[in-house]
Design a protein around this motif. Structure first.
Motif, mmCIF file in Angstrom:
data_model
loop_
_atom_site.group_PDB
_atom_site.id
_atom_site.type_symbol
_atom_site.label_atom_id
_atom_site.label_comp_id
_atom_site.label_asym_id
_atom_site.label_seq_id
_atom_site.Cartn_x
_atom_site.Cartn_y
_atom_site.Cartn_z
ATOM 1 N N ALA A 51 93.400 34.225 70.985
ATOM 2 C CA ALA A 51 92.114 34.120 71.682
ATOM 3 C C ALA A 51 92.036 35.079 72.869
ATOM 4 O O ALA A 51 91.031 35.779 73.055
ATOM 5 C CB ALA A 51 91.895 32.680 72.152
ATOM 6 N N THR A 52 93.097 35.134 73.641
ATOM 7 C CA THR A 52 93.105 35.999 74.826
ATOM 8 C C THR A 52 93.019 37.470 74.439
ATOM 9 O O THR A 52 92.251 38.241 75.021
ATOM 10 C CB THR A 52 94.374 35.751 75.660
ATOM 11 N N SER A 53 93.826 37.865 73.467
ATOM 12 C CA SER A 53 93.849 39.274 73.070
ATOM 13 C C SER A 53 92.539 39.674 72.396
ATOM 14 O O SER A 53 92.073 40.808 72.559
ATOM 15 C CB SER A 53 95.037 39.550 72.140
ATOM 16 N N TYR A 54 91.933 38.748 71.669
ATOM 17 C CA TYR A 54 90.634 39.049 71.049
ATOM 18 C C TYR A 54 89.587 39.334 72.126
ATOM 19 O O TYR A 54 88.817 40.298 72.031
ATOM 20 C CB TYR A 54 90.179 37.891 70.167
ATOM 21 N N ALA A 55 89.568 38.509 73.138
ATOM 22 C CA ALA A 55 88.594 38.692 74.220
ATOM 23 C C ALA A 55 88.802 40.030 74.921
ATOM 24 O O ALA A 55 87.839 40.717 75.280
ATOM 25 C CB ALA A 55 88.707 37.540 75.218
ATOM 26 N N GLU A 56 90.049 40.421 75.110
ATOM 27 C CA GLU A 56 90.323 41.695 75.773
ATOM 28 C C GLU A 56 89.942 42.873 74.879
ATOM 29 O O GLU A 56 89.407 43.882 75.360
ATOM 30 C CB GLU A 56 91.802 41.769 76.163
ATOM 31 N N GLY A 108 86.791 46.846 63.320
ATOM 32 C CA GLY A 108 87.677 46.094 62.433
ATOM 33 C C GLY A 108 88.489 45.054 63.169
ATOM 34 O O GLY A 108 88.670 43.926 62.685
ATOM 35 N N MET A 109 88.974 45.402 64.356
ATOM 36 C CA MET A 109 89.812 44.470 65.102
ATOM 37 C C MET A 109 89.019 43.380 65.814
ATOM 38 O O MET A 109 89.578 42.557 66.539
ATOM 39 C CB MET A 109 90.658 45.238 66.113
ATOM 40 N N LEU A 110 87.700 43.361 65.583
ATOM 41 C CA LEU A 110 86.864 42.276 66.112
ATOM 42 C C LEU A 110 86.254 41.425 65.004
ATOM 43 O O LEU A 110 85.445 40.534 65.273
ATOM 44 C CB LEU A 110 85.748 42.860 66.987
ATOM 45 N N LEU A 111 86.636 41.692 63.757
ATOM 46 C CA LEU A 111 86.044 40.971 62.632
ATOM 47 C C LEU A 111 86.733 39.634 62.353
ATOM 48 O O LEU A 111 86.276 38.871 61.508
ATOM 49 C CB LEU A 111 86.087 41.843 61.372
ATOM 50 N N ASN A 112 87.822 39.390 63.065
ATOM 51 C CA ASN A 112 88.567 38.161 62.821
ATOM 52 C C ASN A 112 89.220 37.725 64.130
ATOM 53 O O ASN A 112 89.982 38.484 64.734
ATOM 54 C CB ASN A 112 89.632 38.402 61.745
ATOM 55 N N GLU A 113 88.926 36.520 64.553
ATOM 56 C CA GLU A 113 89.457 36.031 65.823
ATOM 57 C C GLU A 113 90.861 35.457 65.694
ATOM 58 O O GLU A 113 91.491 35.111 66.695
ATOM 59 C CB GLU A 113 88.518 34.973 66.410
ATOM 60 N N GLN A 114 91.349 35.351 64.442
ATOM 61 C CA GLN A 114 92.661 34.754 64.223
ATOM 62 C C GLN A 114 93.796 35.772 64.259
ATOM 63 O O GLN A 114 94.960 35.403 64.361
ATOM 64 C CB GLN A 114 92.679 34.039 62.864
ATOM 65 N N MET A 115 93.460 37.047 64.155
ATOM 66 C CA MET A 115 94.518 38.054 64.044
ATOM 67 C C MET A 115 95.258 38.245 65.357
ATOM 68 O O MET A 115 94.713 38.058 66.451
ATOM 69 C CB MET A 115 93.939 39.379 63.554
ATOM 70 N N LYS A 116 96.513 38.614 65.223
ATOM 71 C CA LYS A 116 97.356 38.928 66.365
ATOM 72 C C LYS A 116 97.788 40.383 66.239
ATOM 73 O O LYS A 116 98.640 40.717 65.409
ATOM 74 C CB LYS A 116 98.569 38.010 66.411
ATOM 75 N N VAL A 117 97.174 41.244 67.033
ATOM 76 C CA VAL A 117 97.493 42.669 66.998
ATOM 77 C C VAL A 117 98.759 42.885 67.821
ATOM 78 O O VAL A 117 98.730 42.836 69.054
ATOM 79 C CB VAL A 117 96.333 43.516 67.550
ATOM 80 N N ILE A 118 99.870 43.135 67.148
ATOM 81 C CA ILE A 118 101.157 43.229 67.848
ATOM 82 C C ILE A 118 101.525 44.661 68.193
ATOM 83 O O ILE A 118 102.378 44.890 69.064
ATOM 84 C CB ILE A 118 102.287 42.586 67.022
ATOM 85 N N ALA A 119 100.883 45.632 67.521
ATOM 86 C CA ALA A 119 101.202 47.029 67.823
ATOM 87 C C ALA A 119 100.118 47.934 67.270
ATOM 88 O O ALA A 119 99.504 47.634 66.239
ATOM 89 C CB ALA A 119 102.556 47.411 67.230
ATOM 90 N N ALA A 120 99.886 49.044 67.970
ATOM 91 C CA ALA A 120 98.912 50.033 67.504
ATOM 92 C C ALA A 120 99.184 51.345 68.235
ATOM 93 O O ALA A 120 99.887 51.373 69.255
ATOM 94 C CB ALA A 120 97.483 49.565 67.775
ATOM 95 N N PHE A 121 98.626 52.402 67.703
ATOM 96 C CA PHE A 121 98.727 53.689 68.391
ATOM 97 C C PHE A 121 97.544 54.561 68.009
ATOM 98 O O PHE A 121 96.925 54.382 66.958
ATOM 99 C CB PHE A 121 100.050 54.405 68.053
ATOM 100 N N ASN A 122 97.217 55.487 68.878
ATOM 101 C CA ASN A 122 96.255 56.536 68.553
ATOM 102 C C ASN A 122 96.910 57.868 68.889
ATOM 103 O O ASN A 122 98.140 57.950 69.001
ATOM 104 C CB ASN A 122 94.928 56.324 69.276
ATOM 105 N N HIS A 123 96.121 58.906 69.071
ATOM 106 C CA HIS A 123 96.701 60.225 69.341
ATOM 107 C C HIS A 123 97.343 60.309 70.720
ATOM 108 O O HIS A 123 98.144 61.216 70.993
ATOM 109 C CB HIS A 123 95.609 61.297 69.238
#
Length: 645
Positions: free
Chosen positions: A71-76, A44-59
């Motif tokens: 662009a930089t964060s998408y590549a990473e 899902g987080m690779l379906l759009n190159e315009q998004m800016k993921v500012i926060a996330a968490f898992n377990h």
């Protein structure tokens, strides 16, 4: 294939499109649950190159990136996704924006930077991992993307114990505290059903997990049915296992596109049903009453009592989208069983539905195997059920069953015959093809108007079952006559009506529709009379050029148009009044056709009844002054029509 996330992302795009935002071009701020190694979150987080993921968490970790470069964060993210076994801790810290970082979710003490504190809305300089998780869930972002396991949001009226996910009790928030504009629920039960209702009633845009992550199940069904299709060929030796697998891989793009399209159409349905529920919410309660008797458990589905639902309807909110999704799902399940055991799967009319289910490459290469597929009846029943509900909504058949003695499966057959006459597939394809070119609300309005033509013709058919006979075999021949009737009705408009017609066309063109769609929408009010015109031509042995103008003249000079206009302003307040309203519609239609029949054989008929028609016109003027509570006076005016010589 990443099909689950692709299907959910299609729904996310619709939410933003309805807001007038093209997220393919406009950057959006995103927070989420999951990590890049996860199928739903990662894809899902690779379906759009315009998004800016500012926060996330898992377990295990929390990830903060206050002002990422898209662009930089998408590549990473892509690097992490393609590297097996990565966690958020593997994110290149040098690429994280100022003040961001990666922390242990279970940490007891975390020193936040001013930037991170400002982003999360936390004033304390030292916080815990759970503090950050709760803050992430409550972030004011464009999109919250759920792709990880756990139930993180509940209704404010629920206890953590009722949720049944103890491990996340310490981070779970109430739906009223959600600030995300849109939610994509790619994971199962990220939000409780009551939580979804609370979020939706406060303006949040969402579906349910069953809607957002349905593409995965859909894809599995396609895969199984394709393997069943090819099984006889493998048994006979005509196809080897290796050749089959190669062919299946060749079909992957087409299967994926079909699954995404299913999500696209289902989310469009929910948007249109939400609009319908704001305009005529009571009919959804009729559906609910029907489902109560056919397997629906209100308790299990967390559906409130009718009194609470009526409160939402009466205030113009309509029904919450997640509750509509439940009604749609149960309606589809009920209809599927009825279609499967009916004659529908064996009718030639529906044979194209079977072929269309499979990728074109498979249907063209193995037509015999498609025709004799072991689950052909089940496939046809599924496709037919999805098509009619996605297009007409979940209320149409329940309403029609109250107005006619025709079996439900017969109503389904009639719907698709009418759709062939109207050219429904081409019309819908043209409208859906205008995504991002015109306003989503205008697209929905066009599709709803088109379905209203279906409804009008279906109802007229049910009112005239003894005289109007049309079989599936006659559809092709009747289409020529139907189109001619539509042309004749349009050509017979007087100067004032023609000017209004042209204005409707110009209005639709101005919105961005092509001329074909614009003309179809302008004709919609006329098409409701197409069957009636053809019946008049048949019964009176007259020509279309005579019958069509007669319908307009009767509507104008015999005040039938005025009667129907006043009737549309009435607001039935209960089931009995809705039934009475329907009977007045039926009788007004009958009066119009009866008077047209008389006029076509006696051109002076209206002149001979001018005095009585004048009294009817005067009566309608008086009824207008009564506002929305004039059903009984309208009934009495119909008595005056019956007294015409």
């Amino acid at each position: 294939m990443g099909i689950t996330s692709r299907g959910g992302w299609t729904n996310v795009e619709r939410h933003f499109r309805e807001m007038g935002i093209d997220i393919r071009k406009t950057p959006i701020r995103v927070a989420g649950v999951g990590d890049m190694a996860g199928d739903v979150f990662g894809n899902g987080m690779l379906l759009n190159e315009q998004m800016k993921v500012i926060a996330a968490f898992n377990h295990k970790h929390v990830f903060i990136d206050p002002t990422p470069d898209a662009a930089t964060s998408y590549a990473e993210r892509k690097r992490m996704f393609t590297t097996p076994g990565t966690q958020w801790s593997d994110y290149n810290a040098k690429l994280i924006s100022k003040g961001g970082g990666i922390y242990e979710r279970a940490a007891k003490e975390i020193k936040l930077s001013p930037e991170a504190g400002a982003l999360l809305g936390l004033s304390a300089k030292v916080v815990t991992g759970p503090d950050i998780v709760r803050a992430i869930l409550a972030l004011d972002v464009d999109l919250m993307w759920f792709g990880g396991i756990g139930t993180y949001v509940k209704a404010s009226t629920e206890t953590h114990g009722e949720v049944g996910d103890k491990v996340n009790d310490n981070v779970r928030i109430n739906a009223i505290d959600l600030k995300a504009k849109v939610i994509g629920e790619g994971a199962n039960l990220a939000i409780t059903q009551r939580g979804r209702t609370e979020y939706g009633l406060h303006g949040g845009r969402h579906n349910t997990d069953a809607i957002d992550n349905s593409a995965g199940v859909d894809c599995s069904d396609h895969e199984v049915n394709l393997k069943i299709l090819l099984s006889p060929l493998m048994t006979s030796g005509a196809l080897t296992r290796e050749a089959r697998d190669t062919f299946l891989r060749l079909l992957e793009p087409d299967v994926g596109a079909a699954c995404v399209l299913d999500n696209y159409l289902q989310s469009a349905l929910l948007s249109m049903e939400a609009m319908r529920s704001k305009k005529a919410g009571e009919v959804f309660l009729d559906v609910l009453s029907y489902l109560d008797k056919h397997g629906l458990s209100r308790t299990a589905e967390h559906i409130p009592a009718d009194e609470e639902l009526r409160g939402w309807i009466s205030t113009g909110k309509g029904l919450p989208r997640n509750l509509i999704a439940v009604l749609v799902a149960h309606t589809k399940n009920d209809l599927y069983e009825r279609v499967l055991t009916s004659r529908i799967p064996t009718l030639p009319l529906f044979a194209p539905f079977l072929s269309a289910y499979f990728p074109a490459k498979a249907a063209e290469r193995y037509p015999n195997e498609v025709t004799h597929h072991l689950l052909r009846k089940e496939i046809i029943a599924t496709v037919v059920t999805n098509a009619i509900i996605n297009q007409a909504g979940c209320t149409l058949l329940v309403q029609l069953c109250k107005e006619t003695s025709a079996p439900l499966d017969e109503l389904v057959v009639r719907y698709f015959m009418i759709d062939e006459l109207l050219g429904g597939r081409a019309f819908r394809a043209a409208v859906h093809g205008l995504d991002y070119k015109i306003n989503a609300a205008d697209q929905y309005a066009a599709l709803l108007a088109f379905e209203e033509v279906h409804r009008n013709l279906l109802r007229w058919w049910s009112w005239n079952e003894t005289t109007w006979k049309l079989t599936a075999e006659d559809v092709a021949r009747t289409k020529t006559q139907f189109d001619a009737a539509a042309d004749a009705l349009a050509a017979a408009l007087d100067l004032t009506a023609k000017a209004a017609y042209d204005a409707r066309v110009a209005e639709q063109v101005a919105k961005g529709f092509g001329l074909d769609v614009a003309n179809a929408l302008a004709r919609a009010p006329l098409l409701r009379e197409a069957f009636a015109v053809l019946t008049t031509v048949r019964d009176t042995k007259t020509k279309l050029e005579v019958a069509a103008p007669a319908f307009h003249r009767v509507g104008r000079d015999a005040h039938i148009d005025a009667f129907e206009e006043v009737l549309t302003t009435q607001i039935p307040t209960n089931a009995w009044e809705r039934r009475f309203f329907a009977s007045l519609e039926r009788e007004a239609s009958a009066v119009r056709q009866r008077v047209v029949g008389k006029l076509t054989v006696a051109p002076d008929y209206l002149d001979k009844n001018r005095e009585q028609l004048g009294r009817i016109g005067d009566g309608l003027q008086m009824v207008r002054q009564l506002g929305a509570h004039a059903l009984v006076p309208l009934f009495l005016i119909l008595e005056d029509y019956r007294a015409l010589s």
